[in-house]
Write an enzyme that holds these catalytic residues in place. Structure first.
Site, PDB file in Angstrom:
ATOM      1  N   GLU A 188       0.854  -1.189   0.000  1.00  0.00           N
ATOM      2  CA  GLU A 188       0.000   0.000   0.000  1.00  0.00           C
ATOM      3  C   GLU A 188       0.892   1.241   0.000  1.00  0.00           C
ATOM      4  O   GLU A 188       0.698   2.164  -0.792  1.00  0.00           O
ATOM      5  CB  GLU A 188      -0.946   0.031   1.199  1.00  0.00           C
ATOM      6  CG  GLU A 188      -1.871   1.244   1.153  1.00  0.00           C
ATOM      7  CD  GLU A 188      -2.877   1.311   2.288  1.00  0.00           C
ATOM      8  OE1 GLU A 188      -3.928   1.937   2.088  1.00  0.00           O
ATOM      9  OE2 GLU A 188      -2.626   0.765   3.370  1.00  0.00           O
ATOM     10  N   ASP A 266     -11.577  -2.978   4.260  1.00  0.00           N
ATOM     11  CA  ASP A 266     -10.481  -2.623   5.155  1.00  0.00           C
ATOM     12  C   ASP A 266     -11.028  -2.264   6.535  1.00  0.00           C
ATOM     13  O   ASP A 266     -11.184  -3.136   7.376  1.00  0.00           O
ATOM     14  CB  ASP A 266      -9.639  -1.489   4.563  1.00  0.00           C
ATOM     15  CG  ASP A 266      -8.227  -1.444   5.120  1.00  0.00           C
ATOM     16  OD1 ASP A 266      -7.939  -2.184   6.082  1.00  0.00           O
ATOM     17  OD2 ASP A 266      -7.398  -0.684   4.589  1.00  0.00           O
TER      18      ASP A 266
END
Length: 301
Positions: A188, A266
């Site tokens: 990420e 998430d």
């Protein structure tokens, strides 16, 4: 324009969902008994600001085993509302501490929740481990959890650096021997090289995020050849400024390269976008067609 109901009514997998933070803020604040100031935000100043909110508000509110059970339950209820049919939900190992440091109590709690939802959703518990959580507790608690048969996958999150991974290597080896799917957060905020390093070191079957892989076409091909699934969280990536805007999200390049993908939430409390809502946003932004989104959703059933 596409209708959200088209996606709510379509079966979906959420394979990257931290269940301690996986509920709507509206659900959470009623349970918590307080409101979080200036929340939820449109964008956060990276992971640092997000963790400031966690440290000040959400973590101190969860103390008991009942608190842990409530958080997981709220998250699963909101997944059901979104029409998610399979949730590979991360149950943080810190909750052993909430269960009087008893692994038996912890495992009973997870089993109870799974049984409560057996007719509503396919809940596949995932053992979540934070790199910054005390390593001595993880070493003491994780092996029994992995060997219990309750957890179907494991995940590691925290700083996306290679340093310190050796502490977790024996646990990943054990998970492999037990037939448990191995995942880790990487790519990420880190580069393509780190994605490959994590996969090779832990023998991962899946990557949480993995969007940094688009920096190197050879590593994208490596993901395809190894059949590694990337569980991508577009709203999270944009709101944490890992990606500047949705229209530029790397998931498009990953899709075009043939990488296996899922679209995930998430931490719903922070990013305030269900799987279905993210699907709508990606179609309306021109990132994907509706048919392409359905192809992604259907590919992992």
């Amino acid at each position: 324009m596409v209708s959200e109901n088209e996606f709510i009514n379509h079966s979906k997998v959420d394979a990257h969902n931290h269940l301690n933070l996986g509920m709507r803020y509206d659900s959470y604040k009623i349970w918590a008994g307080f409101e979080i100031p200036d929340f939820p935000k449109e964008k956060y100043n990276g992971l640092g600001e997000m963790h400031e909110y966690i440290g000040k508000y959400t973590r101190p509110r969860a103390v008991t085993a009942q608190d842990a059970e409530d958080l997981i339950t709220m998250s699963l209820e909101d997944a059901v509302k979104d029409g998610v049919t399979v949730v590979e939900g991360s149950v943080d190992i810190q909750f052993v501490g909430h269960c009087e440091n008893s692994i038996d109590n912890f495992l009973k709690m997870v089993s109870k929740i799974k049984d409560n939802f057996k007719d509503k959703i396919d809940f596949r518990p995932e053992l979540g481990m934070g790199k910054l959580f005390p390593k001595e507790k993880i070493a003491a608690w994780a092996p029994a959890c992995i060997e219990s048969g309750i957890f179907k996958s494991i995940d590691l999150y925290g700083p996306e650096v290679f340093e310190g991974l050796e502490d977790f290597k024996p646990l990943y080896d054990l998970a492999g021997k037990c037939g448990i799917k191995r995942k880790a957060h990487v790519g990420e905020f880190s580069d393509a090289k780190s994605v490959k390093q994590f996969i090779d070191y832990f023998e991962l079957e899946e990557v949480q995020h993995g969007i940094g892989a688009v920096q190197d076409d050879e590593i994208l091909k490596y993901l395809v050849d190894k059949k590694i699934r990337c569980n991508v969280t577009p709203a999270s990536n944009v709101m944490l400024t890992a990606v500047d805007k949705l229209e530029n999200h790397p998931i498009r390049k990953m899709y075009d390269a043939g990488v296996r993908l899922t679209i995930c939430t998430d931490d719903l409390i922070f990013f305030n976008k269900t799987v279905s809502e993210q699907c709508v946003d990606m179609v309306n932004s021109g990132l994907f067609t509706k048919e392409e989104i359905f192809k992604i959703l259907d590919s992992e059933k």
